[in-house]
Design a protein around this motif. Structure first.
Motif, PDB file in Angstrom:
ATOM      1  N   ARG A   1       0.818  -1.212   0.000  1.00 27.92           N
ATOM      2  CA  ARG A   1       0.000   0.000   0.000  1.00 27.92           C
ATOM      3  C   ARG A   1       0.851   1.261   0.000  1.00 27.92           C
ATOM      4  N   ILE A   2       1.933   1.255   0.765  1.00 28.90           N
ATOM      5  CA  ILE A   2       2.676   2.485   0.999  1.00 28.90           C
ATOM      6  C   ILE A   2       3.419   2.959  -0.236  1.00 28.90           C
ATOM      7  N   VAL A   3       3.833   2.025  -1.113  1.00 28.66           N
ATOM      8  CA  VAL A   3       4.582   2.428  -2.313  1.00 28.66           C
ATOM      9  C   VAL A   3       3.724   3.301  -3.231  1.00 28.66           C
ATOM     10  N   PRO A   4       2.562   2.821  -3.686  1.00 30.00           N
ATOM     11  CA  PRO A   4       1.733   3.712  -4.523  1.00 30.00           C
ATOM     12  C   PRO A   4       1.196   4.912  -3.762  1.00 30.00           C
ATOM     13  N   ASN A   5       0.932   4.744  -2.459  1.00 27.00           N
ATOM     14  CA  ASN A   5       0.417   5.856  -1.671  1.00 27.00           C
ATOM     15  C   ASN A   5       1.414   7.006  -1.628  1.00 27.00           C
TER      16      ASN A   5
ATOM     17  N   LYS B   1       1.045  10.592  -3.455  1.00 26.26           N
ATOM     18  CA  LYS B   1       0.997  11.737  -2.538  1.00 26.26           C
ATOM     19  C   LYS B   1       1.997  12.828  -2.934  1.00 26.26           C
ATOM     20  N   PHE B   2       3.253  12.444  -3.167  1.00 27.72           N
ATOM     21  CA  PHE B   2       4.261  13.445  -3.516  1.00 27.72           C
ATOM     22  C   PHE B   2       4.002  14.043  -4.901  1.00 27.72           C
TER      23      PHE B   2
ATOM     24  N   GLY C   1      -3.099  14.529   0.073  1.00 28.47           N
ATOM     25  CA  GLY C   1      -3.487  13.480   1.004  1.00 28.47           C
ATOM     26  C   GLY C   1      -4.796  12.819   0.632  1.00 28.47           C
ATOM     27  N   ILE C   2      -5.776  13.613   0.227  1.00 30.76           N
ATOM     28  CA  ILE C   2      -7.079  13.065  -0.158  1.00 30.76           C
ATOM     29  C   ILE C   2      -6.948  12.163  -1.378  1.00 30.76           C
ATOM     30  N   ILE C   3      -6.193  12.596  -2.372  1.00 27.21           N
ATOM     31  CA  ILE C   3      -6.021  11.809  -3.599  1.00 27.21           C
ATOM     32  C   ILE C   3      -5.304  10.500  -3.304  1.00 27.21           C
ATOM     33  N   ALA C   4      -4.198  10.577  -2.557  1.00 23.02           N
ATOM     34  CA  ALA C   4      -3.419   9.379  -2.259  1.00 23.02           C
ATOM     35  C   ALA C   4      -4.189   8.405  -1.388  1.00 23.02           C
ATOM     36  N   MET C   5      -4.874   8.927  -0.369  1.00 20.52           N
ATOM     37  CA  MET C   5      -5.639   8.069   0.516  1.00 20.52           C
ATOM     38  C   MET C   5      -6.775   7.369  -0.212  1.00 20.52           C
ATOM     39  N   SER C   6      -7.481   8.111  -1.070  1.00 20.05           N
ATOM     40  CA  SER C   6      -8.608   7.533  -1.803  1.00 20.05           C
ATOM     41  C   SER C   6      -8.133   6.456  -2.776  1.00 20.05           C
ATOM     42  N   ALA C   7      -6.970   6.668  -3.392  1.00 16.56           N
ATOM     43  CA  ALA C   7      -6.460   5.713  -4.382  1.00 16.56           C
ATOM     44  C   ALA C   7      -6.073   4.380  -3.755  1.00 16.56           C
ATOM     45  N   THR C   8      -5.645   4.398  -2.495  1.00 20.39           N
ATOM     46  CA  THR C   8      -5.148   3.168  -1.864  1.00 20.39           C
ATOM     47  C   THR C   8      -5.986   2.742  -0.662  1.00 20.39           C
TER      48      THR C   8
ATOM     49  N   TYR D   1      -3.720  16.125   8.644  1.00 17.01           N
ATOM     50  CA  TYR D   1      -2.550  15.253   8.793  1.00 17.01           C
ATOM     51  C   TYR D   1      -1.509  15.494   7.703  1.00 17.01           C
ATOM     52  N   VAL D   2      -1.857  15.204   6.465  1.00 12.42           N
ATOM     53  CA  VAL D   2      -0.910  15.391   5.366  1.00 12.42           C
ATOM     54  C   VAL D   2      -0.686  16.875   5.101  1.00 12.42           C
ATOM     55  N   GLY D   3      -1.765  17.664   5.209  1.00  8.83           N
ATOM     56  CA  GLY D   3      -1.630  19.097   4.988  1.00  8.83           C
ATOM     57  C   GLY D   3      -0.624  19.719   5.937  1.00  8.83           C
ATOM     58  N   LEU D   4      -0.728  19.402   7.222  1.00  8.35           N
ATOM     59  CA  LEU D   4       0.210  19.939   8.204  1.00  8.35           C
ATOM     60  C   LEU D   4       1.614  19.380   8.016  1.00  8.35           C
ATOM     61  N   ASN D   5       1.705  18.113   7.599  1.00 10.80           N
ATOM     62  CA  ASN D   5       3.028  17.533   7.343  1.00 10.80           C
ATOM     63  C   ASN D   5       3.806  18.378   6.330  1.00 10.80           C
TER      64      ASN D   5
END
Length: 304
Positions: A59-63, A67-68, A106-113, A167-171
Motif C-alpha cells: 500500500r505504501i509504495v503507490p500511496n 501523494k508526492f 493526502g485526499i487523492i493518495a488516501m482515496s487511491a489506496t 494530517y498530510v496538509g500539516l506535514n
C-alpha cells in the motif's frame, strides 16, 4: 532479551496501534505499548509482530508516489492561481497555501489506496483463534468485496478524508515552512550555502509528523473502528463479549459511542506507538524523496 521490545516502527504501527484502537473496552488485552508487544510475542511469536506488514508495504509504495506527485501538481496549480489573483509573478506559497496543497495530495493518495488500507487493518487484528482467516491482501480484498459488497472496501472513508486534511496538509506545510524559516534565519549555523544538512531536514520532518499525527489521530481511531463494522469473523480482541462497539451508523455515531463508553481518552488509544512509527517515518520519507531527486538529477524540490 531487552532488545526484543525495541522492534521496528512497522511492528509498533501494525500491531500495537491498531489493536489499541479497535480492542473492545469490555475485553482489554493491551494496557500499554510494551505490555501489548510482550503479549503478542508470547501468544503469536515474531510472525505476529509483522502481521499485515506485506499489505502495508504494498500500500505504501503507490500511496507515497501518488501523494508526492499530487502535492507537486497541486502546489503548481495553487501557486499559478495565487499569482494570477494577486498579479505578483514572484509570489511564493504561504503556509496556508501549502496546507491546501498538502490536503489535496493526502485526499487523492488516501482515496487511491484506501481498500488496501482497509484490509490491512483486518489482517492485522485477526489471530490464529479467529474462525476465519484472510490469507493475504488479495484474498482479503476479494472476500470483503464478495461478502460485504464494494462499499465495504471504503467503509470509514469519510473520517479518513477529514483526517487526512490536517494530517498530510500539516506535514507538508510545517516541513516546508520550517525549512524556509531555518534557511532565512540560519540559527546556530544550520544552513550552509542555502542548504540544510540531512540531519536538520530529518528534524523538520519529525516536527511535522508529530504535529500532523497528533491533530488528526482521533479521526484515525474512528476510521479503524468503522473498518471493522460488518466483519463477523473478527477475533474477540475486537468484539469481546459484546459486538456493540462494532455497530456504528456513521462517523458521528462512532465518535459518540466511543466517547460515551470509553471516554475522550479512547480517541488517543495507541498514540504512543503511533508516534514511535510516524515521527521517524515522515522525516525519512521527506528527506529520502529530496535526496533521490538529487541523485536522479531532478532539480525541483517540494518547495520550489
Amino acid at each position: 532479551m531487552q532488545y526484543e521490545w525495541k522492534l521496528c516502527p512497522a511492528c509498533m504501527d501494525l500491531i500495537s496501534r491498531l489493536n489499541f484502537q479497535v480492542q473492545n473496552p469490555h475485553s482489554i488485552k493491551y494496557n500499554g505499548t510494551i505490555q501489548g508487544l510482550k503479549y503478542i510475542w508470547r501468544t503469536e511469536g515474531l510472525r505476529g509482530l509483522f502481521k499485515g506488514n506485506g499489505t502495508n508495504c504494498a500500500r505504501i509504495v503507490p500511496n507515497s508516489a501518488v501523494k508526492f506527485f499530487s502535492y507537486e501538481q497541486a502546489s503548481k496549480g495553487i501557486l499559478w492561481a495565487y499569482r494570477q489573483q494577486t498579479g505578483d509573478e514572484d509570489a511564493q506559497l504561504s503556509p496556508l497555501l501549502r496546507l491546501g496543497a498538502g490536503a489535496c495530495a493526502g485526499i487523492i493518495a488516501m482515496s487511491a489506496t484506501y481498500p488496501m488500507d482497509m484490509v490491512r487493518g483486518r489482517i492485522t487484528v485477526q489471530t490464529d483463534k479467529s474462525p476465519y482467516q484472510y490469507r493475504g491482501m488479495f484474498h482479503a480484498l476479494g472476500t470483503v468485496y464478495r461478502e460485504e459488497g464494494f462499499r465495504a472496501l471504503y467503509r470509514g472513508w469519510l473520517p479518513s478524508v477529514i483526517g487526512v486534511v490536517p494530517y498530510v496538509g500539516l506535514n507538508f506545510a510545517v516541513y516546508e515552512s520550517l525549512k524556509d524559516w531555518l534557511l532565512q534565519t540560519n540559527p546556530f549555523g544550520l544552513a550552509n550555502d542555502n542548504e540544510l544538512h540531512v540531519v536538520t531536514r530529518l528534524g523538520c520532518g519529525a516536527v511535522a509528523g508529530t504535529i500532523g499525527q497528533t491533530v488528526a489521530y482521533p479521526l484515525d481511531v474512528i476510521r479503524r473502528r468503522m473498518q471493522m463494522v460488518g466483519w463477523s469473523h473478527a477475533d474477540s480482541i475486537v468484539t469481546g463479549q459484546s459486538k456493540e462497539a462494532l455497530q456504528y451508523n456513521g462517523m458521528i455515531d462512532a465518535f459518540r459511542k466511543t466517547v460515551r463508553h470509553e471516554g475522550v481518552g479512547a480517541l488517543y488509544k495507541g498514540l504512543v506507538p503511533n508516534s514511535v512509527k510516524v515521527v521517524p517515518s515522515i522525516a525519512i520519507a521527506f528527506v529520502t524523496y529530496e535526496v533521490v531527486k538529487d541523485v536522479l538529477g531532478v532539480e525541483m524540490r517540494i518547495s520550489d
